[in-house]
Design a protein around this motif. Sequence first.
Motif, PDB file in Angstrom:
ATOM      1  N   GLY A  47       7.912  23.178 -11.971  1.00  9.86           N
ATOM      2  CA  GLY A  47       8.070  21.725 -11.946  1.00  9.86           C
ATOM      3  C   GLY A  47       8.878  21.273 -10.739  1.00  9.86           C
ATOM      4  N   ALA A  48       9.923  22.028 -10.415  1.00 11.90           N
ATOM      5  CA  ALA A  48      10.749  21.685  -9.251  1.00 11.90           C
ATOM      6  C   ALA A  48       9.944  21.836  -7.955  1.00 11.90           C
ATOM      7  CB  ALA A  48      11.988  22.576  -9.203  1.00 11.90           C
ATOM      8  N   LEU A  49       9.203  22.930  -7.824  1.00 10.09           N
ATOM      9  CA  LEU A  49       8.399  23.148  -6.621  1.00 10.09           C
ATOM     10  C   LEU A  49       7.324  22.069  -6.471  1.00 10.09           C
ATOM     11  CD1 LEU A  49       7.754  24.874  -4.173  1.00 10.09           C
ATOM     12  CD2 LEU A  49       6.340  26.312  -5.641  1.00 10.09           C
ATOM     13  N   LEU A  50       6.659  21.737  -7.559  1.00  9.40           N
ATOM     14  CA  LEU A  50       5.626  20.699  -7.503  1.00  9.40           C
ATOM     15  C   LEU A  50       6.228  19.326  -7.223  1.00  9.40           C
ATOM     16  CD1 LEU A  50       3.323  21.944 -10.385  1.00  9.40           C
ATOM     17  CD2 LEU A  50       2.904  22.084  -7.917  1.00  9.40           C
ATOM     18  N   SER A  51       7.450  19.087  -7.684  1.00  4.34           N
ATOM     19  CA  SER A  51       8.132  17.830  -7.368  1.00  4.34           C
ATOM     20  C   SER A  51       8.388  17.719  -5.867  1.00  4.34           C
ATOM     21  CB  SER A  51       9.458  17.730  -8.119  1.00  4.34           C
ATOM     22  OG  SER A  51       9.237  17.677  -9.500  1.00  4.34           O
ATOM     23  N   ILE A  52       8.790  18.812  -5.263  1.00  2.00           N
ATOM     24  CA  ILE A  52       9.024  18.830  -3.810  1.00  2.00           C
ATOM     25  C   ILE A  52       7.707  18.578  -3.072  1.00  2.00           C
ATOM     26  CG2 ILE A  52       9.659  20.314  -1.862  1.00  2.00           C
ATOM     27  CD1 ILE A  52      11.712  21.637  -3.844  1.00  2.00           C
ATOM     28  N   VAL A  53       6.632  19.222  -3.527  1.00  2.00           N
ATOM     29  CA  VAL A  53       5.313  19.009  -2.916  1.00  2.00           C
ATOM     30  C   VAL A  53       4.918  17.538  -3.007  1.00  2.00           C
ATOM     31  CG1 VAL A  53       2.843  19.509  -3.181  1.00  2.00           C
ATOM     32  CG2 VAL A  53       4.500  21.379  -3.270  1.00  2.00           C
ATOM     33  N   MET A  54       5.147  16.928  -4.170  1.00  2.00           N
ATOM     34  CA  MET A  54       4.740  15.530  -4.355  1.00  2.00           C
ATOM     35  C   MET A  54       5.616  14.573  -3.546  1.00  2.00           C
ATOM     36  SD  MET A  54       2.088  16.066  -5.859  1.00  2.00           S
ATOM     37  CE  MET A  54       1.622  14.389  -5.561  1.00  2.00           C
ATOM     38  N   ILE A  55       6.893  14.863  -3.416  1.00  2.00           N
ATOM     39  CA  ILE A  55       7.757  14.027  -2.568  1.00  2.00           C
ATOM     40  C   ILE A  55       7.266  14.092  -1.122  1.00  2.00           C
ATOM     41  CG2 ILE A  55      10.082  13.848  -1.588  1.00  2.00           C
ATOM     42  CD1 ILE A  55      11.119  14.586  -4.433  1.00  2.00           C
ATOM     43  N   GLY A  56       6.871  15.295  -0.682  1.00  2.00           N
ATOM     44  CA  GLY A  56       6.302  15.435   0.664  1.00  2.00           C
ATOM     45  C   GLY A  56       5.014  14.649   0.813  1.00  2.00           C
ATOM     46  N   ALA A  57       4.160  14.697  -0.212  1.00  2.00           N
ATOM     47  CA  ALA A  57       2.894  13.957  -0.155  1.00  2.00           C
ATOM     48  C   ALA A  57       3.135  12.451  -0.115  1.00  2.00           C
ATOM     49  CB  ALA A  57       2.020  14.317  -1.364  1.00  2.00           C
ATOM     50  N   ILE A  58       4.086  11.996  -0.916  1.00  2.90           N
ATOM     51  CA  ILE A  58       4.350  10.555  -0.992  1.00  2.90           C
ATOM     52  C   ILE A  58       4.963  10.033   0.306  1.00  2.90           C
ATOM     53  CG2 ILE A  58       5.787   8.797  -2.110  1.00  2.90           C
ATOM     54  CD1 ILE A  58       5.418  10.499  -4.738  1.00  2.90           C
ATOM     55  N   PHE A  59       5.986  10.704   0.804  1.00  2.00           N
ATOM     56  CA  PHE A  59       6.723  10.156   1.940  1.00  2.00           C
ATOM     57  C   PHE A  59       6.243  10.648   3.295  1.00  2.00           C
ATOM     58  CE2 PHE A  59       9.644   9.521  -1.618  1.00  2.00           C
ATOM     59  CZ  PHE A  59       9.865   8.166  -1.466  1.00  2.00           C
ATOM     60  N   HIS A  60       5.835  11.917   3.418  1.00  2.24           N
ATOM     61  CA  HIS A  60       5.428  12.428   4.731  1.00  2.24           C
ATOM     62  C   HIS A  60       3.938  12.180   4.987  1.00  2.24           C
ATOM     63  CE1 HIS A  60       5.527  14.825   8.354  1.00  2.24           C
ATOM     64  NE2 HIS A  60       4.435  15.431   7.937  1.00  2.24           N
ATOM     65  N   ILE A  61       3.103  12.522   4.018  1.00  2.95           N
ATOM     66  CA  ILE A  61       1.656  12.423   4.229  1.00  2.95           C
ATOM     67  C   ILE A  61       1.180  10.979   4.110  1.00  2.95           C
ATOM     68  CG2 ILE A  61      -0.618  13.218   3.448  1.00  2.95           C
ATOM     69  CD1 ILE A  61       1.207  15.418   4.707  1.00  2.95           C
ATOM     70  N   LYS A  62       1.559  10.313   3.047  1.00  2.79           N
ATOM     71  CA  LYS A  62       1.064   8.945   2.819  1.00  2.79           C
ATOM     72  C   LYS A  62       2.028   7.877   3.296  1.00  2.79           C
ATOM     73  CE  LYS A  62      -2.100  10.118  -0.836  1.00  2.79           C
ATOM     74  NZ  LYS A  62      -2.553   9.850  -2.192  1.00  2.79           N
ATOM     75  N   GLY A  63       3.231   8.238   3.613  1.00  3.08           N
ATOM     76  CA  GLY A  63       4.197   7.278   4.138  1.00  3.08           C
ATOM     77  C   GLY A  63       4.671   6.243   3.138  1.00  3.08           C
ATOM     78  N   ALA A  64       4.362   6.436   1.860  1.00  2.00           N
ATOM     79  CA  ALA A  64       4.777   5.514   0.793  1.00  2.00           C
ATOM     80  C   ALA A  64       4.532   4.059   1.182  1.00  2.00           C
ATOM     81  CB  ALA A  64       6.240   5.751   0.424  1.00  2.00           C
ATOM     82  N   GLN A  65       3.359   3.812   1.792  1.00  2.00           N
ATOM     83  CA  GLN A  65       3.059   2.468   2.280  1.00  2.00           C
ATOM     84  C   GLN A  65       2.665   1.509   1.169  1.00  2.00           C
ATOM     85  OE1 GLN A  65      -0.007   3.177   5.125  1.00  2.00           O
ATOM     86  NE2 GLN A  65       1.323   4.268   6.524  1.00  2.00           N
ATOM     87  N   SER A  66       1.917   2.001   0.201  1.00  2.00           N
ATOM     88  CA  SER A  66       1.385   1.117  -0.824  1.00  2.00           C
ATOM     89  C   SER A  66       1.293   1.870  -2.136  1.00  2.00           C
ATOM     90  CB  SER A  66      -0.012   0.644  -0.396  1.00  2.00           C
ATOM     91  OG  SER A  66      -0.661  -0.011  -1.456  1.00  2.00           O
ATOM     92  N   MET A  67       1.519   1.180  -3.230  1.00  2.69           N
ATOM     93  CA  MET A  67       1.380   1.820  -4.543  1.00  2.69           C
ATOM     94  C   MET A  67      -0.084   1.997  -4.921  1.00  2.69           C
ATOM     95  SD  MET A  67       3.940   3.027  -6.074  1.00  2.69           S
ATOM     96  CE  MET A  67       3.582   3.171  -7.803  1.00  2.69           C
ATOM     97  N   THR A  68      -0.945   1.055  -4.529  1.00  5.15           N
ATOM     98  CA  THR A  68      -2.351   1.109  -4.923  1.00  5.15           C
ATOM     99  C   THR A  68      -3.249   0.908  -3.708  1.00  5.15           C
ATOM    100  OG1 THR A  68      -2.400  -1.253  -5.404  1.00  5.15           O
ATOM    101  CG2 THR A  68      -1.868   0.207  -7.232  1.00  5.15           C
ATOM    102  N   GLY A  69      -4.539   1.115  -3.898  1.00  2.00           N
ATOM    103  CA  GLY A  69      -5.508   0.894  -2.827  1.00  2.00           C
ATOM    104  C   GLY A  69      -5.596   2.093  -1.900  1.00  2.00           C
ATOM    105  N   ASP A  70      -6.135   1.869  -0.707  1.00  2.99           N
ATOM    106  CA  ASP A  70      -6.256   2.953   0.271  1.00  2.99           C
ATOM    107  C   ASP A  70      -4.873   3.457   0.670  1.00  2.99           C
ATOM    108  OD1 ASP A  70      -8.998   2.819   0.290  1.00  2.99           O
ATOM    109  OD2 ASP A  70      -9.108   1.500   2.039  1.00  2.99           O
ATOM    110  N   GLY A  71      -4.690   4.752   0.578  1.00  2.00           N
ATOM    111  CA  GLY A  71      -3.395   5.336   0.898  1.00  2.00           C
ATOM    112  C   GLY A  71      -2.353   5.103  -0.169  1.00  2.00           C
ATOM    113  N   GLY A  72      -2.776   4.626  -1.333  1.00  2.00           N
ATOM    114  CA  GLY A  72      -1.844   4.356  -2.428  1.00  2.00           C
ATOM    115  C   GLY A  72      -1.237   5.635  -2.984  1.00  2.00           C
ATOM    116  N   VAL A  73      -0.056   5.506  -3.515  1.00  2.71           N
ATOM    117  CA  VAL A  73       0.671   6.679  -4.003  1.00  2.71           C
ATOM    118  C   VAL A  73       0.823   6.685  -5.524  1.00  2.71           C
ATOM    119  CG1 VAL A  73       1.939   7.031  -1.849  1.00  2.71           C
ATOM    120  CG2 VAL A  73       2.909   5.566  -3.621  1.00  2.71           C
ATOM    121  N   GLU A  74       0.080   5.819  -6.233  1.00  2.00           N
ATOM    122  CA  GLU A  74       0.272   5.736  -7.686  1.00  2.00           C
ATOM    123  C   GLU A  74      -0.006   7.067  -8.381  1.00  2.00           C
ATOM    124  OE1 GLU A  74      -4.028   4.670  -7.030  1.00  2.00           O
ATOM    125  OE2 GLU A  74      -2.160   4.134  -6.047  1.00  2.00           O
TER     126      GLU A  74
END
Length: 138
Positions: free
Chosen positions: A77-104
């Motif tokens: 769970g900890a490792l997957l949390s780190i992966v998801m934080i990377g996906a949200i902030f590094h890969i997708k840039g946490a630009q939008s919750m929904t739509g294209d590039g959304g992080v929901e």
Amino acid sequence: MTTAEIKGSILNDVVFMGLRSAIGVIFILHGMMKFNPGFANALPNMGLPPEMQIPIALAEVVPGILLIIGVLSRFSGALLSIVMIGAIFHIKGAQSMTGDGGVEFDVILLAASLVIMIAGPGRISLAQAIKKIPRCIH
């Protein structure tokens, strides 16, 4: 314990097993897609070297398997949390919750991984079964 408490306890165990299994399957499926050579070609566009393909894929597949069987669930769970934080902030840039590039979806996976990390695997897990095996101490 009353009958209601026993049923509630069993329900909690089943819910944790279901959560672990669902999250495990999702991460296995997403991780397996990352073994595709096309993912390595896309990594430089995400600001990552192509050599990260295998570690990223393994960081999703291996914890996913461990979650399903209920071993090292908190670590997974900890490792997957780190992966998801990377996906949200590094890969997708946490630009939008929904739509294209959304992080929901990523936020839901992060939340579920954090719940597993904090609450543990529950009693329906291989880790729990191993604890019940009699041991000989010399």
